[in-house]
Motif scaffolding. Sequence first.
Motif, PDB file in Angstrom:
ATOM      1  N   THR A  51       0.489  -1.265  -0.063  1.00  0.00           N
ATOM      2  CA  THR A  51       0.267  -0.137   0.039  1.00  0.00           C
ATOM      3  C   THR A  51       1.070   1.162  -0.072  1.00  0.00           C
ATOM      4  N   HIS A 107      -0.135   9.062   0.049  1.00  0.00           N
ATOM      5  CA  HIS A 107      -0.164  10.146  -0.324  1.00  0.00           C
ATOM      6  C   HIS A 107       1.030  10.756   0.055  1.00  0.00           C
ATOM      7  N   LEU A 143      -2.524  14.872  -8.426  1.00  0.00           N
ATOM      8  CA  LEU A 143      -3.032  13.398  -7.428  1.00  0.00           C
ATOM      9  C   LEU A 143      -2.503  13.889  -5.842  1.00  0.00           C
ATOM     10  N   HIS A 200      -7.221   9.859  -4.227  1.00  0.00           N
ATOM     11  CA  HIS A 200      -6.313   9.168  -4.960  1.00  0.00           C
ATOM     12  C   HIS A 200      -5.624   8.116  -3.976  1.00  0.00           C
ATOM     13  N   TRP A 201      -6.042   8.461  -2.935  1.00  0.00           N
ATOM     14  CA  TRP A 201      -4.794   7.277  -2.082  1.00  0.00           C
ATOM     15  C   TRP A 201      -5.441   6.770  -0.746  1.00  0.00           C
ATOM     16  N   VAL A 230      -2.913   3.841  -2.405  1.00  0.00           N
ATOM     17  CA  VAL A 230      -2.679   3.010  -3.813  1.00  0.00           C
ATOM     18  C   VAL A 230      -2.461   2.029  -3.320  1.00  0.00           C
ATOM     19  N   THR A 231      -2.859   0.724  -4.226  1.00  0.00           N
ATOM     20  CA  THR A 231      -2.597  -0.851  -3.970  1.00  0.00           C
ATOM     21  C   THR A 231      -1.830  -0.563  -5.489  1.00  0.00           C
ATOM     22  N   LEU A 232       0.080  -1.532  -4.838  1.00  0.00           N
ATOM     23  CA  LEU A 232       0.571  -1.572  -5.654  1.00  0.00           C
ATOM     24  C   LEU A 232       0.896  -2.775  -5.934  1.00  0.00           C
ATOM     25  N   PHE A 265      -0.893   6.424 -11.813  1.00  0.00           N
ATOM     26  CA  PHE A 265      -1.167   6.335 -10.526  1.00  0.00           C
ATOM     27  C   PHE A 265      -2.776   7.399 -10.895  1.00  0.00           C
ATOM     28  N   THR A 316      -5.680   4.711 -11.275  1.00  0.00           N
ATOM     29  CA  THR A 316      -6.368   3.678 -10.561  1.00  0.00           C
ATOM     30  C   THR A 316      -7.578   3.580  -9.790  1.00  0.00           C
ATOM     31  N   GLY A 317      -8.327   4.606 -10.225  1.00  0.00           N
ATOM     32  CA  GLY A 317      -9.752   5.095  -9.333  1.00  0.00           C
ATOM     33  C   GLY A 317     -10.757   3.390 -10.084  1.00  0.00           C
ATOM     34  N   LEU A 327      -3.234  -1.203  -9.971  1.00  0.00           N
ATOM     35  CA  LEU A 327      -2.468  -0.983 -10.837  1.00  0.00           C
ATOM     36  C   LEU A 327      -0.868  -1.966 -10.630  1.00  0.00           C
TER      37      LEU A 327
END
Length: 345
Positions: free
Chosen positions: A4, A7, A35, A40-41, A43-45, A111, A114-115, A119
């Motif tokens: 995860t 921001h 961003l 936006h946050w 975010v799972t990578l 990024f 990613t909504g 990602l």
Amino acid sequence: MARTLEHAQLPALARGFSLLGSGGGGATTMLELALVDDEHWPVTLHELDDLDPSLPCLGAAFVGSTMLLGERLPGAAPFGRLIAAAERWLGHPVPVVCSLEGGGLNGLTPFTLTGDRLLVDADLTGRAVPGLDQMSLLVDRVPGVIAACDTGAGGVMLVETDRPIDLERVIRSATIQAGGVGGTVFAGFTVGDLVEHSVHGGTRRALELGAAFLRARSAPLPELAAALGGRLLGQGRITAVEPDARDPHVNSIGVDGDRGQVHRIVTRSETLAFMTDGRLEASAPTIIVVLDAVSRDILEVTDLTLARTIAVLELPAPGWWSERGERLRHVVPSAYGLADLDGAA
């Protein structure tokens, strides 16, 4: 394993992608501002192994003069029409996004998507490069890849071709018609395709590089280079900026070294080579980073002006390019018409 991103890590990500730009790829400021909203946050990578290899994937990037983005800000959804066109052509939605270019501002581009997409930590370059035909999927000739781009005034063009250079030339022409900068989306590939045909872990590397840079920014230059996993190539004052007689887009930057050496930096849209006293010390795809020696700002090639005092660092190239000779020939200086600078990667 998925991780995860918060921001608060955005500045480190941005500095890392700036370093991986090797003097090109565009400033990250615009996308950092885009961003900044909490929506936006986090975010799972995802790692490639986390996802079903059959899942369709896309990559998005800004193409053309990134400097124009400061004057012509993109809309709220600059890739929306392009993704819709690609999905109509393919006949199915595309639920995963990767990075098209793993250096400069385009490192942050996925990024913004990613909504409603997953990602994945893979990209098609591992550093900034100037040509769309240098994307890893095209270098490895992965079949079925398509690209959609802006043509201006709300227009969209979609390209499918077996010759990568055709895709580069057609999209470049459309981008010029669109005003010099626009969005581009690659699709028609899967997460499974990225296992062999992409650079893995570029976002993780950018985060680690950026965090190390922010921690060691004020340290002595050799210590800063070591903190980044690289080395200090040289430092000094810029005394000459001369265009190459063979290519007006290529510049030779003369630097008087702090210990009496004569350094030379060769740039195009990125920094391609570094020499000391006529000896080649580093060349693409090695990542050559130029910093302002006083402020420690990460400089783009357009920032290399007379009388500026700079420091030049070398960071390791993404290993994907050197795994095969056919790949490597797409990113060494001879790919830009500078064959005498190959060999220090």
